[in-house]
Design an enzyme around this catalytic site. Sequence first.
Site, PDB file in Angstrom:
ATOM      1  N   GLY A  46       0.762  -1.239   0.000  1.00  0.00           N
ATOM      2  CA  GLY A  46       0.000   0.000   0.000  1.00  0.00           C
ATOM      3  C   GLY A  46       0.793   1.289   0.000  1.00  0.00           C
ATOM      4  CD  GLU A 100       1.130   0.659   6.739  1.00  0.00           C
ATOM      5  OE1 GLU A 100       1.296   0.674   5.501  1.00  0.00           O
ATOM      6  OE2 GLU A 100       0.910  -0.377   7.385  1.00  0.00           O
ATOM      7  CG  ASP A 101      -1.230   1.832   3.152  1.00  0.00           C
ATOM      8  OD1 ASP A 101      -1.016   1.466   4.323  1.00  0.00           O
ATOM      9  OD2 ASP A 101      -1.776   1.089   2.312  1.00  0.00           O
ATOM     10  CG  ASP A 104      -8.377   0.297   9.911  1.00  0.00           C
ATOM     11  OD1 ASP A 104      -9.006   0.096  10.949  1.00  0.00           O
ATOM     12  OD2 ASP A 104      -8.919   0.274   8.800  1.00  0.00           O
ATOM     13  CE  LYS A 132      -9.935   3.621   7.302  1.00  0.00           C
ATOM     14  NZ  LYS A 132     -10.429   2.261   6.931  1.00  0.00           N
ATOM     15  CG  PHE A 153     -12.473   0.211   2.434  1.00  0.00           C
ATOM     16  CD1 PHE A 153     -11.499  -0.474   3.153  1.00  0.00           C
ATOM     17  CD2 PHE A 153     -12.447   0.136   1.049  1.00  0.00           C
ATOM     18  CE1 PHE A 153     -10.535  -1.235   2.507  1.00  0.00           C
ATOM     19  CE2 PHE A 153     -11.483  -0.624   0.402  1.00  0.00           C
ATOM     20  CZ  PHE A 153     -10.535  -1.304   1.129  1.00  0.00           C
ATOM     21  CB  VAL A 154      -9.882   5.428   1.710  1.00  0.00           C
ATOM     22  CG1 VAL A 154     -10.810   6.413   2.409  1.00  0.00           C
ATOM     23  CG2 VAL A 154      -8.758   5.003   2.647  1.00  0.00           C
ATOM     24  CG  ASP A 160      -5.560  -3.434  -1.858  1.00  0.00           C
ATOM     25  OD1 ASP A 160      -5.083  -2.974  -0.804  1.00  0.00           O
ATOM     26  OD2 ASP A 160      -5.991  -4.585  -1.962  1.00  0.00           O
ATOM     27  NE  ARG A 166      -2.002  -3.019  -4.160  1.00  0.00           N
ATOM     28  CZ  ARG A 166      -2.186  -3.189  -2.849  1.00  0.00           C
ATOM     29  NH1 ARG A 166      -2.136  -2.153  -2.042  1.00  0.00           N
ATOM     30  NH2 ARG A 166      -2.414  -4.381  -2.354  1.00  0.00           N
TER      31      ARG A 166
HETATM   32  P1  XMP Z   1      -4.397  -2.066  10.825  1.00  0.00           P
HETATM   33  O1  XMP Z   1      -5.819  -2.371  11.181  1.00  0.00           O
HETATM   34  O2  XMP Z   1      -3.493  -3.197  11.144  1.00  0.00           O
HETATM   35  O3  XMP Z   1      -4.470  -1.945   9.263  1.00  0.00           O
HETATM   36  O4  XMP Z   1      -3.944  -0.738  11.383  1.00  0.00           O
HETATM   37  C1  XMP Z   1      -3.478  -1.428   8.525  1.00  0.00           C
HETATM   38  C2  XMP Z   1      -3.484  -2.026   7.155  1.00  0.00           C
HETATM   39  O5  XMP Z   1      -4.815  -2.323   6.711  1.00  0.00           O
HETATM   40  C3  XMP Z   1      -5.040  -1.847   5.412  1.00  0.00           C
HETATM   41  N1  XMP Z   1      -6.153  -0.873   5.459  1.00  0.00           N
HETATM   42  C4  XMP Z   1      -6.791  -0.371   4.415  1.00  0.00           C
HETATM   43  N2  XMP Z   1      -6.607  -0.568   3.102  1.00  0.00           N
HETATM   44  N3  XMP Z   1      -8.356   0.948   2.645  1.00  0.00           N
HETATM   45  C5  XMP Z   1      -7.398   0.096   2.228  1.00  0.00           C
HETATM   46  O6  XMP Z   1      -7.256  -0.039   1.030  1.00  0.00           O
HETATM   47  C6  XMP Z   1      -8.615   1.206   3.942  1.00  0.00           C
HETATM   48  O7  XMP Z   1      -9.513   1.989   4.265  1.00  0.00           O
HETATM   49  C7  XMP Z   1      -7.780   0.495   4.880  1.00  0.00           C
HETATM   50  N4  XMP Z   1      -7.735   0.484   6.214  1.00  0.00           N
HETATM   51  C8  XMP Z   1      -6.707  -0.358   6.534  1.00  0.00           C
HETATM   52  C9  XMP Z   1      -3.756  -1.222   4.972  1.00  0.00           C
HETATM   53  O8  XMP Z   1      -3.106  -2.151   4.145  1.00  0.00           O
HETATM   54  C10 XMP Z   1      -2.933  -1.024   6.203  1.00  0.00           C
HETATM   55  O9  XMP Z   1      -1.570  -1.296   5.971  1.00  0.00           O
HETATM   56 MG    MG Z   2      -0.798  -1.542   3.940  1.00  0.00          MG
END
Ligand code: XMP
Ligand code: MG
Length: 176
Positions: A46, A100-101, A104, A132, A153-154, A160, A166
């Site tokens: 990501g 990191e992208d 969450d 988030k 969700f984005v 992706d 992506r």
């Molecule tokens: P956590 O929950 O471990 O998640 O903090 C982090 C990873 O989850 C993916 N992620 C998303 N990917 N849209 C996405 O395309 C979203 O809204 C989203 N939220 C979490 C992402 O890969 C991240 O590294």
């Molecule tokens: Mg990721």
Amino acid sequence: MVTVKDKVFAPFIEREALNQRIVDMGRDISRDYKGRNPLFVVVLNGAFMFASDLLKGVDVLCEISFIKLASYEQTQSTGKVKQILGLAEAVQGREVIVIEDIVDTGLTMSQLISQLKAQEAASVEVVTLLHKPEAQKIAIDLRYVGFEIQNRFVVGYGLDYDGLGRNLDAIYVLAE
Ligand code: XMP
Ligand code: MG
């Protein structure tokens, strides 16, 4: 609106806003790490597009490495983090900056930070394009955050939906 696979997404953060914020973040990192030699660890897949733009604006001598993790299936976190590709560079004694992208639940980042600390990194900081806060379950210190967003969700700009979207050049949100 854009359609990715079977879902419709609406514009959320425009390319111009991303550009401006990312330039500022690059400046902040360059200022904070002046005269040091950090090791950037880019979390694939990501973060590839964000890292590429961010690092063009970082003007300290640095190394860049990649790690591959996955915790999402389709649009839900599975609660488990898989490390798919390990880190080749030694992190012992290094000042590590994870790119990191999105953060969450925080699960992915907290596990990665623990791994890097177990490998005796001198310091570990995080730069994430998106955060988030409402979804976060594990407290972690995020040094650089591009945008705080709602718990929706984005996709796009590296992120992706089921492997797709992506390559979109801005961030889009799942339409309700
Ligand atoms: P956590 O929950 O471990 O998640 O903090 C982090 C990873 O989850 C993916 N992620 C998303 N990917 N849209 C996405 O395309 C979203 O809204 C989203 N939220 C979490 C992402 O890969 C991240 O590294
Ligand atoms: Mg990721």
